[in-house]
Write a protein that holds these residues in place. Structure first.
Motif, PDB file in Angstrom:
ATOM      1  N   TRP A  36      -0.088  11.284  23.784  1.00 34.29           N
ATOM      2  CA  TRP A  36       0.591  12.542  24.096  1.00 34.29           C
ATOM      3  C   TRP A  36       0.641  13.368  22.805  1.00 34.29           C
ATOM      4  CZ3 TRP A  36       1.956  14.430  28.770  1.00 34.29           C
ATOM      5  CH2 TRP A  36       2.074  13.533  29.842  1.00 34.29           C
ATOM      6  N   PHE A  37       0.278  14.603  22.937  1.00 36.40           N
ATOM      7  CA  PHE A  37       0.329  15.549  21.838  1.00 36.40           C
ATOM      8  C   PHE A  37       1.122  16.770  22.299  1.00 36.40           C
ATOM      9  CE2 PHE A  37      -2.842  13.895  18.803  1.00 36.40           C
ATOM     10  CZ  PHE A  37      -3.399  12.881  19.574  1.00 36.40           C
ATOM     11  N   ARG A  38       1.538  17.577  21.344  1.00 34.39           N
ATOM     12  CA  ARG A  38       2.214  18.813  21.708  1.00 34.39           C
ATOM     13  C   ARG A  38       1.778  19.923  20.764  1.00 34.39           C
ATOM     14  NH1 ARG A  38       8.456  17.122  20.134  1.00 34.39           N
ATOM     15  NH2 ARG A  38       8.198  17.100  17.857  1.00 34.39           N
ATOM     16  N   GLN A  39       1.929  21.139  21.252  1.00 32.72           N
ATOM     17  CA  GLN A  39       1.479  22.277  20.468  1.00 32.72           C
ATOM     18  C   GLN A  39       2.345  23.487  20.757  1.00 32.72           C
ATOM     19  OE1 GLN A  39      -2.651  23.390  21.125  1.00 32.72           O
ATOM     20  NE2 GLN A  39      -2.826  24.147  19.031  1.00 32.72           N
ATOM     21  N   VAL A  40       2.687  24.179  19.674  1.00 35.70           N
ATOM     22  CA  VAL A  40       3.369  25.464  19.797  1.00 35.70           C
ATOM     23  C   VAL A  40       2.421  26.538  19.285  1.00 35.70           C
ATOM     24  CG1 VAL A  40       5.647  24.445  19.604  1.00 35.70           C
ATOM     25  CG2 VAL A  40       4.473  25.226  17.546  1.00 35.70           C
ATOM     26  N   GLU A  44      -1.030  23.699  14.714  1.00 35.44           N
ATOM     27  CA  GLU A  44      -2.010  22.712  15.131  1.00 35.44           C
ATOM     28  C   GLU A  44      -1.379  21.751  16.139  1.00 35.44           C
ATOM     29  OE1 GLU A  44      -3.777  20.649  11.873  1.00 35.44           O
ATOM     30  OE2 GLU A  44      -5.316  19.704  13.103  1.00 35.44           O
ATOM     31  N   ARG A  45      -2.223  21.218  16.992  1.00 36.95           N
ATOM     32  CA  ARG A  45      -1.763  20.227  17.954  1.00 36.95           C
ATOM     33  C   ARG A  45      -1.210  19.017  17.201  1.00 36.95           C
ATOM     34  NH1 ARG A  45      -5.317  19.883  23.276  1.00 36.95           N
ATOM     35  NH2 ARG A  45      -4.837  22.108  23.019  1.00 36.95           N
ATOM     36  N   GLU A  46      -0.062  18.538  17.622  1.00 40.04           N
ATOM     37  CA  GLU A  46       0.677  17.518  16.888  1.00 40.04           C
ATOM     38  C   GLU A  46       0.747  16.215  17.685  1.00 40.04           C
ATOM     39  OE1 GLU A  46       5.176  17.417  15.003  1.00 40.04           O
ATOM     40  OE2 GLU A  46       4.912  18.282  16.991  1.00 40.04           O
ATOM     41  N   PHE A  47       0.506  15.097  17.012  1.00 42.52           N
ATOM     42  CA  PHE A  47       0.634  13.793  17.633  1.00 42.52           C
ATOM     43  C   PHE A  47       2.097  13.506  17.950  1.00 42.52           C
ATOM     44  CE2 PHE A  47      -0.282   9.449  18.570  1.00 42.52           C
ATOM     45  CZ  PHE A  47       0.756   8.707  18.033  1.00 42.52           C
ATOM     46  N   VAL A  48       2.331  12.976  19.145  1.00 43.36           N
ATOM     47  CA  VAL A  48       3.684  12.581  19.543  1.00 43.36           C
ATOM     48  C   VAL A  48       3.771  11.066  19.667  1.00 43.36           C
ATOM     49  CG1 VAL A  48       5.472  12.758  21.307  1.00 43.36           C
ATOM     50  CG2 VAL A  48       4.068  14.767  20.734  1.00 43.36           C
ATOM     51  N   THR A  49       2.916  10.505  20.501  1.00 43.26           N
ATOM     52  CA  THR A  49       2.950   9.074  20.748  1.00 43.26           C
ATOM     53  C   THR A  49       1.679   8.642  21.431  1.00 43.26           C
ATOM     54  OG1 THR A  49       4.275   7.295  21.758  1.00 43.26           O
ATOM     55  CG2 THR A  49       4.133   9.362  22.969  1.00 43.26           C
ATOM     56  N   ALA A  50       1.386   7.353  21.357  1.00 44.89           N
ATOM     57  CA  ALA A  50       0.192   6.817  22.005  1.00 44.89           C
ATOM     58  C   ALA A  50       0.460   5.386  22.437  1.00 44.89           C
ATOM     59  CB  ALA A  50      -1.014   6.888  21.072  1.00 44.89           C
ATOM     60  N   ILE A  51      -0.389   4.931  23.343  1.00 47.32           N
ATOM     61  CA  ILE A  51      -0.262   3.567  23.863  1.00 47.32           C
ATOM     62  C   ILE A  51      -1.643   2.953  23.953  1.00 47.32           C
ATOM     63  CG2 ILE A  51      -0.346   4.351  26.277  1.00 47.32           C
ATOM     64  CD1 ILE A  51       1.775   2.129  26.868  1.00 47.32           C
ATOM     65  N   SER A  52      -1.725   1.676  23.619  1.00 47.86           N
ATOM     66  CA  SER A  52      -3.008   0.992  23.652  1.00 47.86           C
ATOM     67  C   SER A  52      -3.514   0.855  25.078  1.00 47.86           C
ATOM     68  CB  SER A  52      -2.863  -0.385  23.005  1.00 47.86           C
ATOM     69  OG  SER A  52      -1.960  -1.176  23.767  1.00 47.86           O
ATOM     70  N   TRP A  53      -4.783   0.520  25.211  1.00 42.06           N
ATOM     71  CA  TRP A  53      -5.383   0.423  26.541  1.00 42.06           C
ATOM     72  C   TRP A  53      -4.674  -0.626  27.390  1.00 42.06           C
ATOM     73  CZ3 TRP A  53      -7.349  -4.242  28.124  1.00 42.06           C
ATOM     74  CH2 TRP A  53      -7.602  -5.189  27.118  1.00 42.06           C
ATOM     75  N   SER A  54      -4.174  -1.683  26.752  1.00 42.17           N
ATOM     76  CA  SER A  54      -3.514  -2.756  27.494  1.00 42.17           C
ATOM     77  C   SER A  54      -2.037  -2.453  27.746  1.00 42.17           C
ATOM     78  CB  SER A  54      -3.631  -4.054  26.718  1.00 42.17           C
ATOM     79  OG  SER A  54      -2.935  -3.930  25.485  1.00 42.17           O
ATOM     80  N   GLY A  55      -1.503  -1.516  26.982  1.00 44.10           N
ATOM     81  CA  GLY A  55      -0.073  -1.233  27.089  1.00 44.10           C
ATOM     82  C   GLY A  55       0.773  -2.098  26.184  1.00 44.10           C
ATOM     83  N   ASP A  56       0.128  -3.000  25.419  1.00 45.92           N
ATOM     84  CA  ASP A  56       0.873  -3.928  24.576  1.00 45.92           C
ATOM     85  C   ASP A  56       1.434  -3.273  23.321  1.00 45.92           C
ATOM     86  OD1 ASP A  56      -1.279  -6.811  25.192  1.00 45.92           O
ATOM     87  OD2 ASP A  56       0.346  -5.914  26.349  1.00 45.92           O
ATOM     88  N   SER A  57       0.792  -2.203  22.883  1.00 50.37           N
ATOM     89  CA  SER A  57       1.213  -1.566  21.629  1.00 50.37           C
ATOM     90  C   SER A  57       1.453  -0.081  21.845  1.00 50.37           C
ATOM     91  CB  SER A  57       0.142  -1.741  20.559  1.00 50.37           C
ATOM     92  OG  SER A  57      -0.086  -3.106  20.296  1.00 50.37           O
ATOM     93  N   THR A  58       2.473   0.409  21.190  1.00 54.80           N
ATOM     94  CA  THR A  58       2.756   1.841  21.213  1.00 54.80           C
ATOM     95  C   THR A  58       2.933   2.353  19.790  1.00 54.80           C
ATOM     96  OG1 THR A  58       5.134   1.483  21.451  1.00 54.80           O
ATOM     97  CG2 THR A  58       3.853   1.734  23.477  1.00 54.80           C
ATOM     98  N   TYR A  59       2.711   3.617  19.608  1.00 53.49           N
ATOM     99  CA  TYR A  59       2.773   4.263  18.304  1.00 53.49           C
ATOM    100  C   TYR A  59       3.507   5.571  18.512  1.00 53.49           C
ATOM    101  CZ  TYR A  59      -1.156   1.101  18.427  1.00 53.49           C
ATOM    102  OH  TYR A  59      -1.941   0.010  18.637  1.00 53.49           O
ATOM    103  N   ILE A  60       4.411   5.882  17.609  1.00 53.99           N
ATOM    104  CA  ILE A  60       5.254   7.046  17.870  1.00 53.99           C
ATOM    105  C   ILE A  60       5.567   7.787  16.585  1.00 53.99           C
ATOM    106  CG2 ILE A  60       7.423   5.740  17.707  1.00 53.99           C
ATOM    107  CD1 ILE A  60       8.185   7.463  20.310  1.00 53.99           C
ATOM    108  N   GLU A  61       5.596   9.085  16.695  1.00 54.53           N
ATOM    109  CA  GLU A  61       5.906   9.930  15.559  1.00 54.53           C
ATOM    110  C   GLU A  61       7.384   9.799  15.216  1.00 54.53           C
ATOM    111  OE1 GLU A  61       3.603  11.311  13.940  1.00 54.53           O
ATOM    112  OE2 GLU A  61       4.789  12.455  12.521  1.00 54.53           O
ATOM    113  N   ASP A  62       7.688   9.855  13.930  1.00 57.73           N
ATOM    114  CA  ASP A  62       9.065   9.657  13.485  1.00 57.73           C
ATOM    115  C   ASP A  62      10.034  10.654  14.105  1.00 57.73           C
ATOM    116  OD1 ASP A  62       8.306   8.604  10.065  1.00 57.73           O
ATOM    117  OD2 ASP A  62       8.369   7.497  11.950  1.00 57.73           O
TER     118      ASP A  62
END
Length: 123
Positions: A36-40, A44-62
């Motif tokens: 998921w990204f967001r943009q105003v 520039e388009r900003e990273f928000v969060t992501a999830i691995s293909w399996s769903g086992d791992s997630t990554y998130i902006e502070d």
């Protein structure tokens, strides 16, 4: 080809919640990391969060850690973004994106994009 369609955006007061959905078609997303990204406007388009293909791992902006949660249901070919404790600075167009196998924080490394959904948080 993967087609992505976001939904669930809208206007909400500060402190409120929204749940965004990203429905995929054309191909299963089970082998794609989803982000998921967001943009105003003007930024520039900003990273928000992501999830691995399996769903086992997630990554998130502070800036959204502890408030936003990404999840996926590969059986439904859908990814979700639960947004709680929303702040006016979360106002943006939110996009979901797909990238083969591994996630990235860089928007230009994603292969497929949805059209975006507007989230507006009033103070």
């Amino acid at each position: 080809q993967v087609q992505l369609v976001e939904s669930g955006g809208g206007l909400v007061q500060a402190g409120g919640s929204l749940r965004l959905s990203c429905a995929a078609s054309g191909r299963t997303i089970s082998s794609y990391a989803m982000g998921w990204f967001r943009q105003v406007p003007g930024k520039e388009r900003e990273f928000v969060t992501a999830i691995s293909w399996s769903g086992d791992s997630t990554y998130i902006e502070d800036s959204v850690k502890g408030r936003f949660t990404i999840s996926r249901d590969n059986a439904k070919n859908t990814v979700y973004l639960q947004m709680n404790s929303l702040k006016p600075e979360d106002t943006a167009v939110y996009y979901c994106a797909a990238r083969s196998w591994s996630y990235s924080r860089k928007w230009y490394q994603y292969e497929y994009w949805g059209q975006g959904t507007q989230v507006t948080v009033s103070s």
